[in-house]
Design a protein around this motif. Sequence first.
Motif, PDB file in Angstrom:
ATOM      1  N   GLY A  66      38.769  37.762  43.735  1.00  0.00           N
ATOM      2  CA  GLY A  66      39.505  38.666  42.864  1.00  0.00           C
ATOM      3  C   GLY A  66      39.980  37.992  41.592  1.00  0.00           C
ATOM      4  O   GLY A  66      39.889  38.564  40.498  1.00  0.00           O
ATOM      5  N   ALA A  67      40.493  36.768  41.731  1.00  0.00           N
ATOM      6  CA  ALA A  67      40.987  36.050  40.552  1.00  0.00           C
ATOM      7  C   ALA A  67      39.854  35.740  39.583  1.00  0.00           C
ATOM      8  O   ALA A  67      40.022  35.831  38.354  1.00  0.00           O
ATOM      9  CB  ALA A  67      41.684  34.768  40.994  1.00  0.00           C
ATOM     10  N   GLU A  68      38.698  35.357  40.098  1.00  0.00           N
ATOM     11  CA  GLU A  68      37.540  35.075  39.238  1.00  0.00           C
ATOM     12  C   GLU A  68      37.112  36.331  38.483  1.00  0.00           C
ATOM     13  O   GLU A  68      36.827  36.280  37.275  1.00  0.00           O
ATOM     14  CB  GLU A  68      36.384  34.531  40.077  1.00  0.00           C
ATOM     15  N   LEU A  69      37.086  37.457  39.176  1.00  0.00           N
ATOM     16  CA  LEU A  69      36.655  38.692  38.523  1.00  0.00           C
ATOM     17  C   LEU A  69      37.693  39.194  37.526  1.00  0.00           C
ATOM     18  O   LEU A  69      37.337  39.684  36.440  1.00  0.00           O
ATOM     19  CB  LEU A  69      36.362  39.761  39.574  1.00  0.00           C
ATOM     20  N   GLU A  70      38.967  39.079  37.855  1.00  0.00           N
ATOM     21  CA  GLU A  70      39.999  39.522  36.903  1.00  0.00           C
ATOM     22  C   GLU A  70      39.963  38.688  35.628  1.00  0.00           C
ATOM     23  O   GLU A  70      40.164  39.219  34.523  1.00  0.00           O
ATOM     24  CB  GLU A  70      41.371  39.460  37.559  1.00  0.00           C
ATOM     25  N   LEU A  71      39.696  37.404  35.770  1.00  0.00           N
ATOM     26  CA  LEU A  71      39.580  36.571  34.581  1.00  0.00           C
ATOM     27  C   LEU A  71      38.346  36.959  33.778  1.00  0.00           C
ATOM     28  O   LEU A  71      38.389  37.022  32.540  1.00  0.00           O
ATOM     29  CB  LEU A  71      39.510  35.097  34.992  1.00  0.00           C
ATOM     30  N   ALA A  72      37.247  37.262  34.466  1.00  0.00           N
ATOM     31  CA  ALA A  72      36.034  37.695  33.766  1.00  0.00           C
ATOM     32  C   ALA A  72      36.259  39.017  33.044  1.00  0.00           C
ATOM     33  O   ALA A  72      35.767  39.216  31.927  1.00  0.00           O
ATOM     34  CB  ALA A  72      34.886  37.822  34.768  1.00  0.00           C
ATOM     35  N   ILE A  73      37.017  39.923  33.654  1.00  0.00           N
ATOM     36  CA  ILE A  73      37.335  41.200  33.008  1.00  0.00           C
ATOM     37  C   ILE A  73      38.128  40.964  31.733  1.00  0.00           C
ATOM     38  O   ILE A  73      37.858  41.542  30.684  1.00  0.00           O
ATOM     39  CB  ILE A  73      38.125  42.108  33.975  1.00  0.00           C
ATOM     40  N   ARG A  82      32.372  44.342  30.681  1.00  0.00           N
ATOM     41  CA  ARG A  82      33.691  44.464  31.293  1.00  0.00           C
ATOM     42  C   ARG A  82      33.657  45.475  32.435  1.00  0.00           C
ATOM     43  O   ARG A  82      34.206  45.223  33.516  1.00  0.00           O
ATOM     44  CB  ARG A  82      34.725  44.901  30.251  1.00  0.00           C
ATOM     45  N   TYR A  83      33.000  46.607  32.235  1.00  0.00           N
ATOM     46  CA  TYR A  83      32.954  47.620  33.285  1.00  0.00           C
ATOM     47  C   TYR A  83      32.192  47.102  34.505  1.00  0.00           C
ATOM     48  O   TYR A  83      32.576  47.384  35.647  1.00  0.00           O
ATOM     49  CB  TYR A  83      32.312  48.915  32.768  1.00  0.00           C
ATOM     50  N   ALA A  84      31.138  46.342  34.271  1.00  0.00           N
ATOM     51  CA  ALA A  84      30.378  45.790  35.397  1.00  0.00           C
ATOM     52  C   ALA A  84      31.263  44.891  36.256  1.00  0.00           C
ATOM     53  O   ALA A  84      31.206  44.930  37.494  1.00  0.00           O
ATOM     54  CB  ALA A  84      29.162  45.025  34.887  1.00  0.00           C
ATOM     55  N   PHE A  85      32.107  44.076  35.607  1.00  0.00           N
ATOM     56  CA  PHE A  85      33.045  43.241  36.361  1.00  0.00           C
ATOM     57  C   PHE A  85      34.102  44.101  37.058  1.00  0.00           C
ATOM     58  O   PHE A  85      34.508  43.811  38.193  1.00  0.00           O
ATOM     59  CB  PHE A  85      33.728  42.228  35.442  1.00  0.00           C
ATOM     60  N   GLN A  86      34.562  45.152  36.368  1.00  0.00           N
ATOM     61  CA  GLN A  86      35.554  46.039  36.977  1.00  0.00           C
ATOM     62  C   GLN A  86      34.997  46.711  38.230  1.00  0.00           C
ATOM     63  O   GLN A  86      35.709  46.865  39.229  1.00  0.00           O
ATOM     64  CB  GLN A  86      36.008  47.093  35.957  1.00  0.00           C
ATOM     65  N   LEU A  87      33.733  47.092  38.195  1.00  0.00           N
ATOM     66  CA  LEU A  87      33.127  47.715  39.368  1.00  0.00           C
ATOM     67  C   LEU A  87      33.032  46.720  40.521  1.00  0.00           C
ATOM     68  O   LEU A  87      33.310  47.067  41.679  1.00  0.00           O
ATOM     69  CB  LEU A  87      31.743  48.267  39.023  1.00  0.00           C
ATOM     70  N   LEU A 258      44.331  42.314  49.428  1.00  0.00           N
ATOM     71  CA  LEU A 258      44.311  43.765  49.226  1.00  0.00           C
ATOM     72  C   LEU A 258      44.049  44.111  47.761  1.00  0.00           C
ATOM     73  O   LEU A 258      43.361  45.091  47.461  1.00  0.00           O
ATOM     74  CB  LEU A 258      45.632  44.371  49.689  1.00  0.00           C
ATOM     75  N   ARG A 259      44.573  43.308  46.862  1.00  0.00           N
ATOM     76  CA  ARG A 259      44.335  43.538  45.437  1.00  0.00           C
ATOM     77  C   ARG A 259      42.852  43.430  45.105  1.00  0.00           C
ATOM     78  O   ARG A 259      42.338  44.156  44.252  1.00  0.00           O
ATOM     79  CB  ARG A 259      45.139  42.515  44.629  1.00  0.00           C
ATOM     80  N   ALA A 260      42.170  42.531  45.796  1.00  0.00           N
ATOM     81  CA  ALA A 260      40.745  42.314  45.544  1.00  0.00           C
ATOM     82  C   ALA A 260      39.854  43.255  46.355  1.00  0.00           C
ATOM     83  O   ALA A 260      38.628  43.124  46.326  1.00  0.00           O
ATOM     84  CB  ALA A 260      40.379  40.865  45.869  1.00  0.00           C
ATOM     85  N   ALA A 261      40.464  44.200  47.071  1.00  0.00           N
ATOM     86  CA  ALA A 261      39.693  45.122  47.915  1.00  0.00           C
ATOM     87  C   ALA A 261      40.236  46.536  47.772  1.00  0.00           C
ATOM     88  O   ALA A 261      40.392  47.267  48.741  1.00  0.00           O
ATOM     89  CB  ALA A 261      39.762  44.672  49.376  1.00  0.00           C
TER      90      ALA A 261
END
Length: 395
Positions: A66-73, A82-87, A258-261
């Motif tokens: 989750g942290a890796e993806l939030e940073l990528a977003i 950005r949307y691809a990472f959000q998905l 839970l934040r990452a799911a």
Amino acid sequence: MIDRRLFLAGSALFCIGADDPVPTAAAQLDAAAKVDGRERLALLRRISRQGLSPALSLDVAAALRGAELELAIAKAGDPAARYAFQLRFQGGVDITPDALFAWCSRRVQAITTRLDRLLRGEGLTEGPVAERLRILARDPRYLYADSDAGRDRAVADMNRWLSAARAWLSRQAGTLPPAVDHVAVRRMTGPDEAAGKAGYRVVPSYDGAAPGAYFVDLHDIRRRPAWSLPSVVHHETLPGHLLQLPLQARAAPHPLRLRAASGFVEGWAFYAEALAADVGAFAQDGRAEIGYLQWMLFRLGRAMIDIGLHLRGWTADRAHTFLHDLQGDPVIFAPFDKDIAKARSDPASFAGQVANWRGFSLLRARAVAQRRDVRPLHDALLAHGAFPLALFARL
């Protein structure tokens, strides 16, 4: 006064004790939850997973993803990237928006074909499927009376579907919490009904000592035809939320997991409806199957406008027309304009829920194709609470 240096030194000794890695990882997760961005990611990367329980290891892995993806977003300059990472973040799986849109489109086509046959069986042969669904939804033969007696009858009908679900549930899960015998569909209080309160759940305790219930929204009961309610039972109670959530409460996953799911819980409830259909719950009731399929169109439509608005240049008007032509009337709690606004303000939230549903379905399809018992699969999916499905191999 406590010397702050001594306090910090004692905390450090507790956190890095070599004999027990659990306090270390748990404390580090808690520390990471208090920061964000690069600082969170750095803290999470320092956590050793050696010797952790499966649940705590899953907490760490999910938090890290989750942290890796939030940073990528946050870093993505291109809206499509950005949307691809959000998905991926919302959905918990590594699927592209185009691939998910294509899956949704195929499902819509198959469902619409099936609905056409079922509606013809009801004597509705003319016009688009969505228009025939509107006609069926207004047929007085399937509407409850706008009275206490009508509402009591609707709740009784829903509880009969719930009882039937208990009868087949043990063939789909090997470990069921005692809570499943202590859930029911209930009416709201008179003031809540009069105020138009939305349906809500009371989650039972794992052992059932504190019973659970789904309080169904029946204030505008003439918009809730009888055939639309069985699928609601499977979504909200068994094998949906009131099976999954007591298990999650018992497992107590870390908030960062839970934040990452975020799409897991609703995705499971969508899957629960599909599971009911696949085990034959609607086989002897074509109208109940119509209701189930209309709910699926509603969920697929939300995901498709989510992707359409953010990646395909759809306007709000186009999204509104799409939903109108897809599912018939809007569902009672989700006017089209409300869903369009939600899709715009929370990118990939609707799509992420459907990505989870798809993920659950693919896992079960693989098990069935390999002639494996699905009960261990469902147990593994539910035992630890929500997690990104991309991490399922760890279980």
